[in-house]
Design a protein around this motif. Structure first.
Motif, PDB file in Angstrom:
ATOM      1  N   LEU A 177      24.172  28.533 -74.272  1.00 37.78           N
ATOM      2  CA  LEU A 177      24.567  29.231 -75.501  1.00 37.78           C
ATOM      3  C   LEU A 177      24.853  30.692 -75.218  1.00 37.78           C
ATOM      4  O   LEU A 177      25.781  31.292 -75.772  1.00 37.78           O
ATOM      5  CB  LEU A 177      23.468  29.109 -76.560  1.00 37.78           C
ATOM      6  CG  LEU A 177      23.246  27.701 -77.127  1.00 37.78           C
ATOM      7  CD1 LEU A 177      22.011  27.673 -78.028  1.00 37.78           C
ATOM      8  CD2 LEU A 177      24.484  27.223 -77.886  1.00 37.78           C
ATOM      9  N   GLU A 178      24.056  31.240 -74.319  1.00 33.08           N
ATOM     10  CA  GLU A 178      24.232  32.641 -73.977  1.00 33.08           C
ATOM     11  C   GLU A 178      25.548  32.843 -73.216  1.00 33.08           C
ATOM     12  O   GLU A 178      26.335  33.727 -73.547  1.00 33.08           O
ATOM     13  CB  GLU A 178      23.032  33.076 -73.133  1.00 33.08           C
ATOM     14  CG  GLU A 178      22.982  34.558 -72.874  1.00 33.08           C
ATOM     15  CD  GLU A 178      21.958  34.870 -71.788  1.00 33.08           C
ATOM     16  OE1 GLU A 178      20.831  34.325 -71.845  1.00 33.08           O
ATOM     17  OE2 GLU A 178      22.317  35.625 -70.868  1.00 33.08           O
ATOM     18  N   VAL A 179      25.773  31.987 -72.220  1.00 28.86           N
ATOM     19  CA  VAL A 179      26.989  32.145 -71.413  1.00 28.86           C
ATOM     20  C   VAL A 179      28.238  32.002 -72.289  1.00 28.86           C
ATOM     21  O   VAL A 179      29.207  32.744 -72.152  1.00 28.86           O
ATOM     22  CB  VAL A 179      27.032  31.119 -70.254  1.00 28.86           C
ATOM     23  CG1 VAL A 179      28.363  31.192 -69.507  1.00 28.86           C
ATOM     24  CG2 VAL A 179      25.875  31.357 -69.292  1.00 28.86           C
ATOM     25  N   ILE A 180      28.205  31.049 -73.203  1.00 31.24           N
ATOM     26  CA  ILE A 180      29.403  30.784 -73.997  1.00 31.24           C
ATOM     27  C   ILE A 180      29.520  31.759 -75.173  1.00 31.24           C
ATOM     28  O   ILE A 180      30.572  31.879 -75.773  1.00 31.24           O
ATOM     29  CB  ILE A 180      29.415  29.315 -74.499  1.00 31.24           C
ATOM     30  CG1 ILE A 180      30.834  28.835 -74.786  1.00 31.24           C
ATOM     31  CG2 ILE A 180      28.536  29.124 -75.744  1.00 31.24           C
ATOM     32  CD1 ILE A 180      31.561  28.318 -73.613  1.00 31.24           C
ATOM     33  N   ASP A 181      28.452  32.476 -75.463  1.00 29.73           N
ATOM     34  CA  ASP A 181      28.371  33.365 -76.630  1.00 29.73           C
ATOM     35  C   ASP A 181      28.688  32.559 -77.898  1.00 29.73           C
ATOM     36  O   ASP A 181      29.738  32.724 -78.527  1.00 29.73           O
ATOM     37  CB  ASP A 181      29.324  34.554 -76.482  1.00 29.73           C
ATOM     38  CG  ASP A 181      29.300  35.460 -77.726  1.00 29.73           C
ATOM     39  OD1 ASP A 181      28.317  35.368 -78.506  1.00 29.73           O
ATOM     40  OD2 ASP A 181      30.255  36.235 -77.913  1.00 29.73           O
ATOM     41  N   TYR A 182      27.744  31.704 -78.232  1.00 32.97           N
ATOM     42  CA  TYR A 182      27.978  30.727 -79.293  1.00 32.97           C
ATOM     43  C   TYR A 182      28.319  31.383 -80.627  1.00 32.97           C
ATOM     44  O   TYR A 182      29.290  31.007 -81.287  1.00 32.97           O
ATOM     45  CB  TYR A 182      26.754  29.818 -79.422  1.00 32.97           C
ATOM     46  CG  TYR A 182      26.969  28.651 -80.368  1.00 32.97           C
ATOM     47  CD1 TYR A 182      28.131  27.895 -80.324  1.00 32.97           C
ATOM     48  CD2 TYR A 182      25.996  28.311 -81.313  1.00 32.97           C
ATOM     49  CE1 TYR A 182      28.324  26.826 -81.179  1.00 32.97           C
ATOM     50  CE2 TYR A 182      26.174  27.230 -82.170  1.00 32.97           C
ATOM     51  CZ  TYR A 182      27.339  26.506 -82.112  1.00 32.97           C
ATOM     52  OH  TYR A 182      27.535  25.445 -82.952  1.00 32.97           O
ATOM     53  N   ALA A 183      27.533  32.387 -80.995  1.00 35.77           N
ATOM     54  CA  ALA A 183      27.787  33.046 -82.287  1.00 35.77           C
ATOM     55  C   ALA A 183      29.182  33.659 -82.281  1.00 35.77           C
ATOM     56  O   ALA A 183      29.948  33.531 -83.243  1.00 35.77           O
ATOM     57  CB  ALA A 183      26.722  34.107 -82.540  1.00 35.77           C
ATOM     58  N   GLY A 184      29.506  34.295 -81.167  1.00 38.17           N
ATOM     59  CA  GLY A 184      30.827  34.917 -81.037  1.00 38.17           C
ATOM     60  C   GLY A 184      31.925  33.874 -81.165  1.00 38.17           C
ATOM     61  O   GLY A 184      32.946  34.097 -81.823  1.00 38.17           O
ATOM     62  N   PHE A 185      31.705  32.700 -80.562  1.00 39.71           N
ATOM     63  CA  PHE A 185      32.730  31.672 -80.630  1.00 39.71           C
ATOM     64  C   PHE A 185      32.938  31.198 -82.063  1.00 39.71           C
ATOM     65  O   PHE A 185      34.071  31.039 -82.519  1.00 39.71           O
ATOM     66  CB  PHE A 185      32.400  30.463 -79.749  1.00 39.71           C
ATOM     67  CG  PHE A 185      33.370  29.352 -80.012  1.00 39.71           C
ATOM     68  CD1 PHE A 185      34.636  29.372 -79.448  1.00 39.71           C
ATOM     69  CD2 PHE A 185      33.070  28.336 -80.923  1.00 39.71           C
ATOM     70  CE1 PHE A 185      35.575  28.398 -79.753  1.00 39.71           C
ATOM     71  CE2 PHE A 185      34.006  27.352 -81.233  1.00 39.71           C
ATOM     72  CZ  PHE A 185      35.260  27.387 -80.644  1.00 39.71           C
ATOM     73  N   ARG A 186      31.846  30.972 -82.770  1.00 41.95           N
ATOM     74  CA  ARG A 186      32.006  30.457 -84.142  1.00 41.95           C
ATOM     75  C   ARG A 186      32.781  31.458 -85.011  1.00 41.95           C
ATOM     76  O   ARG A 186      33.574  31.060 -85.880  1.00 41.95           O
ATOM     77  CB  ARG A 186      30.639  30.141 -84.765  1.00 41.95           C
ATOM     78  CG  ARG A 186      29.967  28.866 -84.218  1.00 41.95           C
ATOM     79  CD  ARG A 186      30.740  27.594 -84.568  1.00 41.95           C
ATOM     80  NE  ARG A 186      30.043  26.389 -84.141  1.00 41.95           N
ATOM     81  CZ  ARG A 186      30.622  25.182 -84.025  1.00 41.95           C
ATOM     82  NH1 ARG A 186      31.913  25.036 -84.292  1.00 41.95           N
ATOM     83  NH2 ARG A 186      29.930  24.150 -83.627  1.00 41.95           N
ATOM     84  N   ALA A 187      32.563  32.749 -84.768  1.00 37.91           N
ATOM     85  CA  ALA A 187      33.305  33.761 -85.525  1.00 37.91           C
ATOM     86  C   ALA A 187      34.792  33.674 -85.181  1.00 37.91           C
ATOM     87  O   ALA A 187      35.670  33.690 -86.063  1.00 37.91           O
ATOM     88  CB  ALA A 187      32.757  35.155 -85.213  1.00 37.91           C
ATOM     89  N   GLU A 188      35.068  33.544 -83.883  1.00 36.76           N
ATOM     90  CA  GLU A 188      36.448  33.456 -83.430  1.00 36.76           C
ATOM     91  C   GLU A 188      37.114  32.202 -84.005  1.00 36.76           C
ATOM     92  O   GLU A 188      38.281  32.215 -84.422  1.00 36.76           O
ATOM     93  CB  GLU A 188      36.437  33.390 -81.898  1.00 36.76           C
ATOM     94  CG  GLU A 188      37.793  33.502 -81.256  1.00 36.76           C
ATOM     95  CD  GLU A 188      37.722  33.198 -79.747  1.00 36.76           C
ATOM     96  OE1 GLU A 188      36.623  33.353 -79.148  1.00 36.76           O
ATOM     97  OE2 GLU A 188      38.749  32.779 -79.192  1.00 36.76           O
ATOM     98  N   GLN A 189      36.323  31.143 -84.049  1.00 39.76           N
ATOM     99  CA  GLN A 189      36.857  29.876 -84.559  1.00 39.76           C
ATOM    100  C   GLN A 189      37.245  30.011 -86.038  1.00 39.76           C
ATOM    101  O   GLN A 189      38.292  29.534 -86.472  1.00 39.76           O
ATOM    102  CB  GLN A 189      35.820  28.772 -84.376  1.00 39.76           C
ATOM    103  CG  GLN A 189      36.285  27.405 -84.844  1.00 39.76           C
ATOM    104  CD  GLN A 189      35.177  26.364 -84.757  1.00 39.76           C
ATOM    105  OE1 GLN A 189      34.025  26.645 -85.101  1.00 39.76           O
ATOM    106  NE2 GLN A 189      35.523  25.182 -84.284  1.00 39.76           N
TER     107      GLN A 189
END
Ligand SMILES: Cc1cc2nc3c(=O)[nH]c(=O)nc-3n(C[C@H](O)[C@H](O)[C@H](O)COP(=O)(O)OP(=O)(O)OC[C@H]3O[C@@H](n4cnc5c(N)ncnc54)[C@H](O)[C@@H]3O)c2cc1C
Ligand code: FES
Ligand code: FES
Lengths: 162, 280, 783
Positions: free
Chosen positions: C429-441
């Motif tokens: 989750l850290e490597v992928i930056d999960y929160a960041g990804f969901r925002a981008e999505q």
């Protein structure tokens, strides 16, 4: 009916008689006894049979031996000189560019063709350039790194051309 | 992987090639070999004789002077090194998208045209660019328009004893592009669309040629789309409208990987993309 | 164990220089005097009676040495064996002959064999054989094959059901009765074709004088081949030598013993001349075993808080036209035991039908059973998340076995050795930056772009053990591995292992381990595998077992060598054994640092044997058969990010992150390579690969023109990292890395694409998720 052919293979002139239907890859493997060039398919897709013919990478399963009459051919056996690995081979060794090694001779030949044309290819250019070579083991990532390694090495030591 | 036996001849001239073909009805020309040999390896093709045109140097000539004249035995790789051919963008892009490096090092535009594979890239580009194909046979030389050249699956207007000698691309000043959706295994076109637009000083499209391959049984013009874009300024809306009718009237091919319906759809999408680039 | 010099180092592989310079020795590179070439005439029909075969024209062709039909060879060869006799399943093993005698049951079934002076002539003659067939209706859909009235492959297998097997744990009915939500989905795990770049091949040579039969063959397990070739060709096992030279990839399909090599052996014995056979790729497509091919009704029971309480599957597994060597074990034990996965799911039940169909036999393909289970389970997690409108990561988190609970007994009764599942997930989750990804999505969706993320939190079982478990599961072999560690008088070391590398780099990794154990230079350690005359016994390489089982055997044998050497060293230094310390290749006398003997000196002394301690035999070597007490359980989290092109349905890979835990790692570079290759094959199942048959049983994807194994440009850059949780099972604390990537990646990719398509309300599409399928779905939702 047998045809006489003569070709320079890894710097040595080899004269033989071949049937017209003999594929170059069979001539290389059976006639000339150079088994480093492999056969991985029957539809010209896999690139395991890739050699350098008159300076360019070709699939030797899709060339007749008679078509190679007079040609200058380099197979994987001819790449290392005087016991010195070629930088591409060194790159494959350093970056773990091979697992089972079956695709490797052809893959290295395609890398050779690429680095002749483009001394510092990007990742995308490398991936595109090995489109005609299938590897079932590595997922290609280490092959990409191997070729990048070789490009760097060849850039820093621009010695003899091959 | 083991072709059936055949006789082999390597003529030095076109005339010699023609007489070999005339004398041996089951003979075939061997050009780059990248369509013929794969078929022979699987014994799907078993010609009695191969006439290798690789020794006829005039067939490898290329000249570019506004238009272009391409020898039938010039390889893709040789041609891609001619910067002058970049002006004929649809052909240049189609060639650069053919197969892989090794295929481009051996395969030829002439061989691709003569083979007329329904999934090949080159035929669509030749049609869009209004190319002419020159054939030499026992009765002399004739010129065939690309529009008339591709007759059916693996069938062209060439007679069995004719040699395709060169391909001429006219100097039309057209702006062109080729878009391809490649099959993930074969690399051939599931769908490919070549477009060429000629425009006047105002930017109005005076002549449009749009050809599709892969989706169809033989490379074919998309006349509805051509009609729709001709006379417009090729705005985004014009292109959208032309693309929407790109598959109209086509006899679409389909298989388990891509149905006729899907290929029809791809034809529209790629037409839009190609028109957008050609107009841009 | 203490991490010493070479353990953990990315040493360059010593097998590479040979392979990179064209000096390898693959089976097709073998040349013997008098060698003949074999071509096999194969059935073009999926199901037919053989009415007649006329070989006279073929026999008269130039260069032809012999032509055989099934009838000609019936006394030379026993039926092709199946060696996984799953118990309590009413298993029937139908008779499958290497060359068909009266009936063919799949396209590619051997009908006649030509032996000629060269391969071209053999092909010419094969083309001249005339076979008359009476074509029968075929069935390739395994569910349909079980229905009354379906074409029957064998008279003694009613409804084509070769076995029916069940396994369960907990109380599955109660779980469904008490569930807040239940999900039911029909999910197809499509048939795959392994396609190692080297097809299968064999060179058989028989020496009529000595009675020895030597077979060069592309195999993952030469000793299994030795046994089965001995049994099927009526050759004493002691007279059979199997040599596996270099093997160009296997991925499971080079485990079985096949008709091809059996035929080559039988003919070599008849002719007294060597016989060479190498599959064409199109033969490989139809005669080398395939993988997967399940049709499953999946049911999931869950609570409103996301707790998954039950998993129930009813699976129709296609076995193909006969039962391959390990075939029945794959959709049973290797599949169902992993259905609870890394989760605390208490109740599960598997109901499996092994069905005979008119196509190529199935057997192990990278992961073998575990990918099938993991795919269902990881799809289930996403389906539950959708149903409950929860985040898929939250659902997984909720159900993962907590780090403090190891060793953990799963609902299937497996003892998970060690783990920190949440740790791997957190890192991913850290490597992928999960929160960041969901925002981008969210932003992308507003722009009409389709971004998606998919997770797979997996555990797998490998290094299968102990042998007693194999017995209980009906596997007709042990799960031990053997090792011999031998010092030479010069201080050089040869290690003989029964595992067999087909690309994994055993000669490097094992030498690293041995060099550490014995304190000798890496260069002085030679690893031998793949020749049954040199390595007496072994079980081979599959199921990610080589290092966990074979390597551990080598460590134990090395330690036995050190103990013997210690006794000799003590004697030479005239002190008690207990006073001798061994460190980095040298024996020291405690308290007298000047008194030393190197292990090489001791080795020489042991072979001179001039001065041996009382009762100690000369020589310095040890043999060890290691039968592990338990399996090992690698685990981790894979995350895939994709963007779907709305117009064409094409998928672009944006990122791929793999956090694996394979215990301690001997050679990180080699493990990374295994992970890359594994991910590639799993990803390919999700989007590219599929064996497609038509109703008549013709393989429509029977060449590399049609079957899409990935090319370099079709793959993303893999961001690979690890956590390290040692396994308590073996002395090295290692797990296994050969299959993790394949097991984990398929659902990660599928989940990512389905996440991207979430705006269209779709929650499942069967693989491969091709552009056409995706476009159709988008198109139908729109229109
Ligand atoms: C692996 C692979 C991938 C490929 N991918 C693509 C792709 O993506 N797109 C694509 O378009 N093509 C693709 N091709 C085909 C390739 O472009 C061929 O080279 C081309 O189609 C044929 O050209 P050739 O010179 O090789 O012709 P040949 O194979 O030598 O000949 C083809 C046919 O044309 C006839 N012929 C050839 N030249 C003449 C002539 N001058 N006069 C009369 N008859 C002639 C021959 O007799 C034969 O019947 C691929 C091929 C391979 C092997
Ligand atoms: S052998 Fe596969 S391309 Fe030549
Ligand atoms: S290393 Fe095995 S196929 Fe490439």
């Amino acid at each position: 009916m047998a045809h006489k052919v003569s070709m320079t293979v890894n710097g040595v002139t080899r004269e033989s008689e071949v049937e017209p239907r003999t594929l170059l890859v069979h001539h290389i493997r059976e006639g000339l006894g150079l088994t480093g060039t492999h056969i991985g398919c029957d539809t010209s897709q896999c690139g395991a049979c890739t050699i350098i013919m008159n300076g360019k990478a070709v699939k030797s399963c899709t060339v007749l031996a008679v078509q190679a009459d007079g040609a200058d051919i380099m197979t994987i056996e001819g790449l290392a000189k005087d016991g010195q690995l070629h930088p591409i081979q060194e790159g494959f060794w350093e970056e773990h560019g091979l697992q089972c090694g079956f695709c490797t001779p052809g893959m290295i030949m395609s890398a050779y063709d690429l680095l002749q044309r483009n001394a510092s290819p990007s990742e995308a250019e490398i991936r595109h350039a090995i489109d005609g070579n299938l590897c079932r083991c590595t997922g290609y990532q280490h092959i990409v790194k191997s070729i990048q390694w070789a490009a760097n090495k060849m850039a820093s030591a621009p010695a003899g051309d091959d | 992987m083991y072709p059936a036996a055949f006789d082999y001849a390597k003529p030095a001239t076109v005339a010699e090639a023609v007489s070999l073909l005339s004398a041996n009805p089951d003979a075939k020309i061997l050009n780059g070999g990248h369509s013929l040999l794969p078929a022979m390896k699987l014994r799907l093709a078993q010609p009695a004789m191969l006439v290798d045109i690789g020794g006829i140097s005039e067939l490898k000539q290329v000249s570019v002077n506004g238009g272009a004249t391409i020898g039938a035995a010039a390889t893709y790789d040789d041609l891609l090194k001619h910067d002058g051919l970049k002006a004929h963008t649809a052909l240049y892009e189609a060639m650069s998208k053919v197969g892989d490096v090794q295929v481009r090092n051996r395969g030829t535009v002439g061989g691709s045209a003569a083979h007329a594979d329904p999934a090949a890239d080159i035929p669509a580009a030749l049609i869009a660019l209004g190319a002419e194909l020159v054939a030499v046979g026992p009765n002399g030389t004739r010129t065939i328009a690309a529009d008339d050249f591709f007759v059916d699956i693996l069938t062209t207007a060439l007679e069995p004893d004719e040699v395709l000698t060169e391909i001429r691309i006219p100097a039309s000043g057209a702006s062109s592009a080729y878009e391809k959706f490649a099959h993930p295994a074969s690399g051939y076109a599931v769908c490919g669309v070549a477009v060429a637009l000629e425009r006047d000083g105002e930017g109005t499209v005076t002549n449009a040629r749009i050809a599709v391959t892969g989706s169809v049984y033989k490379a074919t013009r998309c006349s509805a789309a051509e009609a729709a874009i001709t006379g417009t300024k090729a705005t985004a809306a014009d292109i959208e409208a032309a693309a929407a009718v790109a598959a109209d009237g086509l006899e679409l091919a389909g298989d388990h990987y891509a149905s006729a319906e899907y290929r029809g759809h791809l034809t529209k999408v790629l037409t839009k993309r190609a028109l957008t680039r050609a107009a841009g | 164990m203490a991490v010493t010099k070479l353990f953990g180092a990315s040493i360059k592989r010593r097998e590479d220089p040979r392979l990179m310079t064209g000096r390898a020795n693959f089976t097709d590179d073998v040349r013997l005097p008098g060698m003949t070439s074999m071509a096999v005439l194969r059935s073009p029909h999926a199901h037919a009676k053989i009415v007649s075969i006329d070989t006279s024209a073929a026999k008269a062709m130039p260069g032809v040495v012999a032509v055989y039909t099934g009838a000609d060879l019936i006394d030379d060869l026993a039926p092709v064996p199946c060696a996984w006799l799953v118990p309590n399943a009413n298993l029937v093993i139908p008779e499958y002959r290497a060359v068909a005698t009266d009936r063919v049951r799949f396209v590619g079934d051997a009908v006649a064999v030509v032996v000629a002076e060269d391969r071209y002539l053999a092909q010419d003659a094969a083309d001249k054989i005339e076979v008359e067939y009476d074509v029968l209706p075929a069935v390739v859909d395994q569910e349909a094959a079980t229905q009354d009235g379906a074409p029957q492959l064998y008279d003694n297998v009613p409804n084509n059901i070769a076995f029916h097997w069940e396994l369960g744990g907990g109380d599955i009915d109660a779980a469904f009765a008490d569930a807040d939500v239940t999900i039911s989905k029909r999910i197809v795990n499509q048939r795959l074709i392994p396609n190692p770049m080297e097809t299968r091949g064999a060179v058989a040579a028989y020496n009529p004088g000595s009675g020895e039969l030597t077979l060069w063959v592309t195999t993952q397990n030469p000793h299994v081949h030795r046994l089965l070739i001995a049994l099927t060709t009526s050759t004493p096992e002691s007279q059979v030598r199997i040599i596996a030279g270099d093997v160009g990839g296997g991925f499971g399909c080079k485990i079985p013993t096949y008709a091809g090599e059996m035929i080559a052996c039988a003919i070599a014995k008849r002719l007294g001349r060597p016989v060479r056979w190498q599959e064409d790729r199109r033969e490989n497509f139809v005669t080398t075993t395939h993988g997967r091919d399940h049709i499953t009704q999946l049911e999931v029971a869950a609570k409103n808080d996301g707790t998954v309480t039950g998993i129930r599957v009813k699976t129709y597994a296609s076995m193909g036209a006969h039962l391959s060597t390990a075939g029945p074990g794959v959709p049973t034990w290797l599949y169902a035991l992993m259905l609870p996965g890394p989760y605390t799911i208490k109740n599960f039940h598997a109901d499996v039908y092994g069905v005979l169909t008119n196509n190529t036999a199935t057997d192990a393909y990278r992961g073998a059973g575990r990918p099938e289970a993991t795919y269902l389970l990881e799809r289930a997690m996403d389906l539950v998340a959708r149903e409950l409108k929860m985040d898929p990561v939250a659902v997984r988190s909720k159900n993962l076995v907590p780090a403090g609970e190891f060793p953990y007994t799963s609902a299937a009764g497996l003892l998970y050795d060690s783990g920190n599942y949440q740790g791997a997930l957190a890192k991913a989750l850290e490597v992928i930056d999960y929160a960041g990804f969901r925002a981008e999505q969210a932003k992308a969706r507003e722009e009409g772009r389709l971004l998606g993320i998919g997770f797979s939190t997996y555990v797998e079982v490998c290094g299968l053990a102990p042998s007693a478990a194999a017995g209980a599961m009906g596997f007709q072999g042990g799960l031990w591995e053997s090792a011999i560690v031998r010092f030479h008088p010069t201080g050089k070391v040869t290690v003989f292992t029964g595992t067999n590398s087909h690309g994994q780099g055993h000669k490097t990794t094992f030498a690293q381990v041995v060099a550490d154990e014995l304190g000798v230079p890496f260069e002085d350690v030679d690893i031998v595998h793949g020749d049954t005359q040199m390595v007496p016994m072994g079980m081979g390489t599959y199921g990610s077992r080589s290092l966990a089982v074979g390597g551990a055997a080598i460590v134990s044998a090395s330690r036995m060598v050190v103990e013997k050497a210690r006794t000799i060293a003590a004697h030479l230094m005239e002190v008690g054994v207990d006073d001798v310390t061994f460190d980095s290749g040298t024996f020291y006398v405690t308290g007298a640092p000047d008194k030393v003997k190197t292990i090489q000196e001791v080795a020489l002394a042991s072979y001179l044997a001039w001065n041996m301690p009382e009762g100690v035999t000369p020589g310095l070597e040890a043999t060890y058969f290691y039968d592990p007490s338990n399996n090992v359980y690698p685990f981790g989290t894979h995350v895939c990010v994709v963007e779907v092109d709305k117009d064409t349905g094409q998928v672009a890979f944006k990122r791929y992150v793999a956090i694996d835990d394979v215990g301690y790692v001997v050679n990180p570079m080699i493990v990374d390579g295994q992970v890359h290759g594994g991910i590639t094959q799993g990803l390919a199942q999700a989007v590219y690969e599929s064996a497609v048959y038509d109703e008549a049983g013709q393989l429509l994807t029977g060449s590399l023109m049609d079957y899409a194994i990935p090319k370099a440009a079709m793959l993303p850059w893999f961001e690979v990292d690890r956590t390290e949780t040692p396994s308590p099972t073996n002395v090295m604390g290692i797990k296994g890395a050969g299959e993790t990537g394949t097991i984990a990646s398929t659902p990660a990719v599928a989940n990512a694409i389905l996440d991207a398509l979430a705006p269209y309300g779709v929650d499942h599409i069967d693989m491969p998720l091709t552009p056409q399928k995706i476009w159709r779905l988008i198109h139908e939702q729109k229109g």
